[in-house]
Design a protein around this motif. Structure first.
Motif, PDB file in Angstrom:
ATOM      1  N   ASN A  56      -2.546  14.720 -10.092  1.00  0.00           N
ATOM      2  CA  ASN A  56      -2.419  13.499  -9.059  1.00  0.00           C
ATOM      3  C   ASN A  56      -3.847  12.701  -9.393  1.00  0.00           C
ATOM      4  O   ASN A  56      -3.816  11.369  -9.257  1.00  0.00           O
ATOM      5  CB  ASN A  56      -2.409  13.887  -7.742  1.00  0.00           C
ATOM      6  CG  ASN A  56      -0.968  13.961  -7.135  1.00  0.00           C
ATOM      7  OD1 ASN A  56      -0.337  12.932  -6.760  1.00  0.00           O
ATOM      8  ND2 ASN A  56      -0.635  15.297  -7.383  1.00  0.00           N
ATOM      9  N   LEU A  57      -5.015  13.475  -9.399  1.00  0.00           N
ATOM     10  CA  LEU A  57      -6.248  12.928  -9.726  1.00  0.00           C
ATOM     11  C   LEU A  57      -6.200  12.257 -10.763  1.00  0.00           C
ATOM     12  O   LEU A  57      -6.780  10.964 -11.177  1.00  0.00           O
ATOM     13  CB  LEU A  57      -7.376  13.953  -9.661  1.00  0.00           C
ATOM     14  CG  LEU A  57      -8.609  13.495 -10.129  1.00  0.00           C
ATOM     15  CD1 LEU A  57      -9.349  12.382  -9.365  1.00  0.00           C
ATOM     16  CD2 LEU A  57      -9.746  14.497 -10.483  1.00  0.00           C
ATOM     17  N   THR A  58      -5.687  12.655 -11.981  1.00  0.00           N
ATOM     18  CA  THR A  58      -5.613  11.977 -13.323  1.00  0.00           C
ATOM     19  C   THR A  58      -4.565  10.693 -13.394  1.00  0.00           C
ATOM     20  O   THR A  58      -5.222   9.840 -13.914  1.00  0.00           O
ATOM     21  CB  THR A  58      -5.161  13.078 -14.456  1.00  0.00           C
ATOM     22  OG1 THR A  58      -5.631  14.356 -14.385  1.00  0.00           O
ATOM     23  CG2 THR A  58      -5.010  12.520 -15.711  1.00  0.00           C
ATOM     24  N   ARG A  59      -3.511  10.880 -12.547  1.00  0.00           N
ATOM     25  CA  ARG A  59      -2.758   9.698 -12.498  1.00  0.00           C
ATOM     26  C   ARG A  59      -3.391   8.632 -11.876  1.00  0.00           C
ATOM     27  O   ARG A  59      -3.500   7.445 -12.434  1.00  0.00           O
ATOM     28  CB  ARG A  59      -1.712  10.182 -11.478  1.00  0.00           C
ATOM     29  CG  ARG A  59      -0.656   8.847 -11.364  1.00  0.00           C
ATOM     30  CD  ARG A  59       0.516   9.527 -10.189  1.00  0.00           C
ATOM     31  NE  ARG A  59       1.212   8.300  -9.808  1.00  0.00           N
ATOM     32  CZ  ARG A  59       2.139   8.231  -9.011  1.00  0.00           C
ATOM     33  NH1 ARG A  59       2.045   9.348  -8.038  1.00  0.00           N
ATOM     34  NH2 ARG A  59       3.011   7.371  -8.616  1.00  0.00           N
ATOM     35  N   ALA A 145      -9.324  13.514   6.027  1.00  0.00           N
ATOM     36  CA  ALA A 145      -8.111  14.220   6.590  1.00  0.00           C
ATOM     37  C   ALA A 145      -6.884  13.362   6.178  1.00  0.00           C
ATOM     38  O   ALA A 145      -5.883  14.059   6.094  1.00  0.00           O
ATOM     39  CB  ALA A 145      -8.036  14.114   8.131  1.00  0.00           C
ATOM     40  N   GLN A 146      -7.121  11.916   5.768  1.00  0.00           N
ATOM     41  CA  GLN A 146      -5.730  11.177   5.342  1.00  0.00           C
ATOM     42  C   GLN A 146      -5.574  11.239   3.698  1.00  0.00           C
ATOM     43  O   GLN A 146      -4.577  10.861   3.296  1.00  0.00           O
ATOM     44  CB  GLN A 146      -5.849   9.893   6.051  1.00  0.00           C
ATOM     45  CG  GLN A 146      -5.732  10.038   7.574  1.00  0.00           C
ATOM     46  CD  GLN A 146      -4.529  10.880   8.351  1.00  0.00           C
ATOM     47  OE1 GLN A 146      -3.485  10.606   7.565  1.00  0.00           O
ATOM     48  NE2 GLN A 146      -4.734  11.467   9.164  1.00  0.00           N
ATOM     49  N   ASP A 170      -2.507   9.282  -0.787  1.00  0.00           N
ATOM     50  CA  ASP A 170      -2.343  10.131   0.366  1.00  0.00           C
ATOM     51  C   ASP A 170      -2.656  11.723   0.110  1.00  0.00           C
ATOM     52  O   ASP A 170      -1.849  12.473  -0.787  1.00  0.00           O
ATOM     53  CB  ASP A 170      -0.941   9.809   0.726  1.00  0.00           C
ATOM     54  CG  ASP A 170      -0.320  10.483   1.725  1.00  0.00           C
ATOM     55  OD1 ASP A 170      -1.264  10.990   2.610  1.00  0.00           O
ATOM     56  OD2 ASP A 170       0.890  10.243   2.211  1.00  0.00           O
ATOM     57  N   ARG A 171      -3.269  12.125   0.874  1.00  0.00           N
ATOM     58  CA  ARG A 171      -3.603  13.782   0.972  1.00  0.00           C
ATOM     59  C   ARG A 171      -2.585  14.578   1.494  1.00  0.00           C
ATOM     60  O   ARG A 171      -2.304  15.528   1.073  1.00  0.00           O
ATOM     61  CB  ARG A 171      -5.034  13.844   1.774  1.00  0.00           C
ATOM     62  CG  ARG A 171      -5.341  15.277   1.794  1.00  0.00           C
ATOM     63  CD  ARG A 171      -6.602  15.631   2.226  1.00  0.00           C
ATOM     64  NE  ARG A 171      -6.913  17.145   2.418  1.00  0.00           N
ATOM     65  CZ  ARG A 171      -8.240  17.598   2.624  1.00  0.00           C
ATOM     66  NH1 ARG A 171      -9.280  16.563   2.881  1.00  0.00           N
ATOM     67  NH2 ARG A 171      -8.560  18.681   2.308  1.00  0.00           N
ATOM     68  N   GLN A 172      -1.902  13.859   2.644  1.00  0.00           N
ATOM     69  CA  GLN A 172      -1.129  14.802   3.451  1.00  0.00           C
ATOM     70  C   GLN A 172       0.196  15.044   2.219  1.00  0.00           C
ATOM     71  O   GLN A 172       1.065  16.081   2.618  1.00  0.00           O
ATOM     72  CB  GLN A 172      -0.626  13.834   4.524  1.00  0.00           C
ATOM     73  CG  GLN A 172      -1.662  13.781   5.718  1.00  0.00           C
ATOM     74  CD  GLN A 172      -2.153  15.110   6.221  1.00  0.00           C
ATOM     75  OE1 GLN A 172      -1.460  16.118   6.214  1.00  0.00           O
ATOM     76  NE2 GLN A 172      -3.325  15.211   6.473  1.00  0.00           N
ATOM     77  N   ARG A 173       0.799  13.897   1.675  1.00  0.00           N
ATOM     78  CA  ARG A 173       1.808  14.200   0.621  1.00  0.00           C
ATOM     79  C   ARG A 173       1.376  15.308  -0.147  1.00  0.00           C
ATOM     80  O   ARG A 173       2.288  16.137  -0.385  1.00  0.00           O
ATOM     81  CB  ARG A 173       2.153  12.867  -0.057  1.00  0.00           C
ATOM     82  CG  ARG A 173       3.191  12.808  -0.796  1.00  0.00           C
ATOM     83  CD  ARG A 173       3.563  11.555  -1.715  1.00  0.00           C
ATOM     84  NE  ARG A 173       2.214  11.190  -2.469  1.00  0.00           N
ATOM     85  CZ  ARG A 173       2.083  11.647  -3.777  1.00  0.00           C
ATOM     86  NH1 ARG A 173       3.047  12.000  -4.264  1.00  0.00           N
ATOM     87  NH2 ARG A 173       1.173  11.283  -4.375  1.00  0.00           N
ATOM     88  N   ILE A 174       0.233  15.204  -0.739  1.00  0.00           N
ATOM     89  CA  ILE A 174       0.193  16.448  -1.751  1.00  0.00           C
ATOM     90  C   ILE A 174       0.030  17.575  -1.124  1.00  0.00           C
ATOM     91  O   ILE A 174       0.382  18.771  -1.580  1.00  0.00           O
ATOM     92  CB  ILE A 174      -1.418  16.176  -2.395  1.00  0.00           C
ATOM     93  CG1 ILE A 174      -1.257  14.665  -3.126  1.00  0.00           C
ATOM     94  CG2 ILE A 174      -1.922  17.382  -3.171  1.00  0.00           C
ATOM     95  CD1 ILE A 174      -2.736  14.240  -3.731  1.00  0.00           C
ATOM     96  N   GLU A 175      -0.560  17.814   0.170  1.00  0.00           N
ATOM     97  CA  GLU A 175      -0.460  19.027   0.873  1.00  0.00           C
ATOM     98  C   GLU A 175       0.674  19.438   1.082  1.00  0.00           C
ATOM     99  O   GLU A 175       0.956  20.681   1.322  1.00  0.00           O
ATOM    100  CB  GLU A 175      -1.309  18.661   2.181  1.00  0.00           C
ATOM    101  CG  GLU A 175      -3.063  18.485   1.883  1.00  0.00           C
ATOM    102  CD  GLU A 175      -3.681  19.791   1.226  1.00  0.00           C
ATOM    103  OE1 GLU A 175      -3.220  20.830   1.195  1.00  0.00           O
ATOM    104  OE2 GLU A 175      -4.857  19.440   0.770  1.00  0.00           O
ATOM    105  N   ARG A 176       1.600  18.526   1.545  1.00  0.00           N
ATOM    106  CA  ARG A 176       3.002  19.184   1.897  1.00  0.00           C
ATOM    107  C   ARG A 176       3.732  19.645   0.730  1.00  0.00           C
ATOM    108  O   ARG A 176       4.311  20.511   0.835  1.00  0.00           O
ATOM    109  CB  ARG A 176       3.758  17.754   2.337  1.00  0.00           C
ATOM    110  CG  ARG A 176       3.579  17.540   4.016  1.00  0.00           C
ATOM    111  CD  ARG A 176       4.570  16.652   4.524  1.00  0.00           C
ATOM    112  NE  ARG A 176       4.509  15.311   3.745  1.00  0.00           N
ATOM    113  CZ  ARG A 176       3.913  14.033   4.022  1.00  0.00           C
ATOM    114  NH1 ARG A 176       3.125  14.153   5.063  1.00  0.00           N
ATOM    115  NH2 ARG A 176       3.970  12.972   3.223  1.00  0.00           N
TER     116      ARG A 176
END
Length: 283
Positions: A56-59, A145-146, A170-176
């Motif tokens: 995701n970071l690379t994207r 957090a977000q 979005d961090r929450q999407r990745i964590e999910r």
């Protein structure tokens, strides 16, 4: 005559049930399998989490480089980001097209942002410090957090830092997504553990069934050693030829010692005295 696996020997010592052997071996093997599965699952989860976050970071880093390239092209012709009428519509379109972007913006050398979305409301000096601390050939990373945030600096015609492109996704999407994979790995690990447990216990049971029966027979033979008129021997196939030979040698030697002790007791004890009858019985 059948041997009671749970009976006591002649000395009153309870003999271990034959079923305990395969359960102990199987239980130990299951614990080893469970430990290996936990370790493999943890390593796979850690590797997946790291890979997914980095992908995701690379994207978004590639997207930030595209934005930076357009800004640098404008700077080469003397057009400041705040003067580019197409910059804000372009940022809005990128935020719409790319799933997961929470904000995207350009911060100039004075710390003033041109942004789209919930851009962080930091003081101008804070942005200037971030830009000054980040080399032009690298980027900064931060998170809350977000959102995860990346910042990519750019330079002007004089090779001086003129600002940075900032993207928050979005961090929450990745964590999910990572948590979903963790749950899937746990369920798969439990299924594999159940299957391997059944196979391991069944395999150990069939492998040790004959061995357990031989142990019971050898134990019964040794129990009868003290009262037998002749030293009892086990068959050569019991527990292997070498082990059976050692057991028979021990049985014969012990039998001779018991007989000799009984003979000495008869000689030392007075006739009809206490213990004489027991000594005669052993002799």
């Amino acid at each position: 005559m059948a041997v009671d696996n749970n009976s006591e020997n002649k000395n009153g010592i309870a003999r271990m049930p034959s079923g305990v052997l395969w359960l102990r071996i199987g239980g130990l093997l299951v614990l080893v399998i469970a430990a290996v599965l936990v370790l493999i699952s943890f390593l796979n989860y850690s590797n997946y989490r790291k890979t997914y976050i980095e992908s995701n970071l690379t994207r978004y880093l590639v997207l930030a480089k595209d934005v930076r390239q357009g800004i640098v092209s404008d700077l080469n012709i003397g057009l400041h980001p705040s003067e580019d009428l197409y910059l804000m519509p372009a940022l809005t379109e990128m935020a719409r097209r790319y799933d997961g972007i929470r904000y995207i913006g350009v911060v100039d050398e004075s710390g003033r942002p041109i942004s789209q979305g919930d851009f962080p409301a930091l003081p101008a000096q804070a942005w200037k410090d971030k830009i000054a601390a980040t080399a032009t050939d690298t980027y900064w990373r931060s998170s809350d957090a977000q959102a995860y945030q990346i910042g990519l600096t750019f330079t002007n015609n004089f090779d001086l830092k003129a600002g940075a492109v900032v993207i928050g996704y979005d961090r929450q999407r990745i964590e999910r997504a990572v948590d979903d994979m963790m749950r899937k790995m746990c369920v798969d690990a439990v299924k594999v553990l159940i299957l391997l447990t059944a196979l391991a216990l069944a395999g150990v049971y069939f492998l040790t069934r004959r061995f357990s029966a031989e142990l019971v027979q050898v134990g019964a033979t040794l129990d009868a050693m003290f009262d037998a008129a002749e030293p009892p021997f086990v068959a050569d196939h019991m527990l292997g030829e070498d082990v059976a030979g050692n057991i028979n040698e021990f049985s014969a030697m012990t039998h001779r010692v018991v007989r000799e002790i009984a003979r000495l007791e008869q000689e030392l004890l007075p006739p009809g005295g206490p213990g004489a009858a027991a000594a005669e019985g052993r002799a």
